[in-house]
Enzyme design. Sequence first.
Site, short mmCIF file in Angstrom:
data_model
loop_
_atom_site.label_atom_id
_atom_site.label_comp_id
_atom_site.label_asym_id
_atom_site.label_seq_id
_atom_site.Cartn_x
_atom_site.Cartn_y
_atom_site.Cartn_z
N GLY A 114 7.06 25.60 -25.32
CA GLY A 114 6.62 26.64 -26.24
C GLY A 114 5.20 26.43 -26.71
N TYR A 250 25.23 23.47 -22.92
CA TYR A 250 23.90 23.96 -22.54
C TYR A 250 24.00 24.84 -21.28
CZ TYR A 250 18.90 23.65 -21.33
OH TYR A 250 17.59 23.93 -21.01
#
Length: 431
Positions: A114, A250
């Site tokens: 990010g 996940y």
Amino acid sequence: MTKAIARLGGKHTTNLQIPLDEDVTIGGRSFKKGTLLNTGLDVPARSLLPLGMRPSIGQGKLRVGITCALCHASVDNRTGRILEGAPNIDINTGLVLAFATNSAAMFRQTDGIGRATALQFAKRGAKVVVSGRSEAKLASLVDEIRGFGAEASSIVADVSVFDQVKAIADHTVEVYGRLDTWVHVPAIGLFATFDNITPEEFKHVIDVDLMGQVYGAMAALPHLKREGRGALIHISSMEGRRSLPYQSAYSAAKHGIEGFTEAMRVELQHEKIPISVTSVKPAVINTPFWNNGLTKLGVKPAGIPPYYDPRLVADAILHVAEHPTRDFLVGDAARALDVLQRLSPELVDSLLLLIGFPLQRTDQPKSPEDRNNFYEPVPDDTRIDGDFNKQVIPSVSDWLDKNPVVKWGAIAGVAALALLATQVGKDGGRV
């Protein structure tokens, strides 16, 4: 309206006319909706465009033209044809961007992928809004972006709460006037066998890693629809194609991302709305993800090598923002795993039985009580890179996917050579 004079490279643009989509007043004169504005332009390469114009591209092919800042119509400089839904080129550098000069991108992570992505978009001229759980990490990222002269703002939010995610999108439009591209990155990790995970822990992974992405799309889509174009970029994983041991929660979340984005993509196509929906599926990336995950393995977890640089993922995100793409796999290993999974899931099962357990464990002891970001952020970890730099390798296939002409040319060349070799074999070695 763009408040700067823009430079544009390319061929001449002559006597372009742009239709207005609303009543406007320019220089004291009133013009009705539908009026054709004669620009009178005869603009040579690298010359100046008049106030309120910006270059554009259309339909995946570079078409150096102009976009009226009044009506947002994009015009091909060679044909004069209106290009609907064309993204824009940076008015200062000529670089292709997915944004107009007054648009914004969204990033939902302040370290690793990010952070790298936000920095790259900002360096390309986009105005970005960054969000995350840690105000200190957001401040660090915004300061870095502003340090090289770009524009950025931040908002603290938890992606598992829809109202907070919606506030990010609303904040973006309030600050910058529009939202063009939404990039949703964050995920938390939980490393344990399935029977050693509590229902609350499994649900929390789903709430952050899947529902956070769902909420992001729900928050951004109304703004993108209002603009009539844009991009939703969801960072999934190769675990959306193939689940791994120790990572059942996940993997389940990443499979869920593939499910809802596929449905949403077709729905938008059915509505004929030019909003691209992309799933970016990285292989194992060297980020702090492995440091910050909650582990019940007794040791610090690791990815199955090789690792790839997080900037490779940022490059991929930038690429799909500029070139609408359905899926983009990052890393040669991701493409190899994808092929193997399609050919024989049982073969992948056997490989994971052999390497999937030992290679996901380091020798460094770590307990569930040690530092992790499962419920709270790790405020002092703003790194892009993780601890596995020595195992990072480059990826050739990423470059090929970003250059499809070269890729398909190479494939055609190999096919031609194979055909020639086959023919020579049939002719007994005679050419």
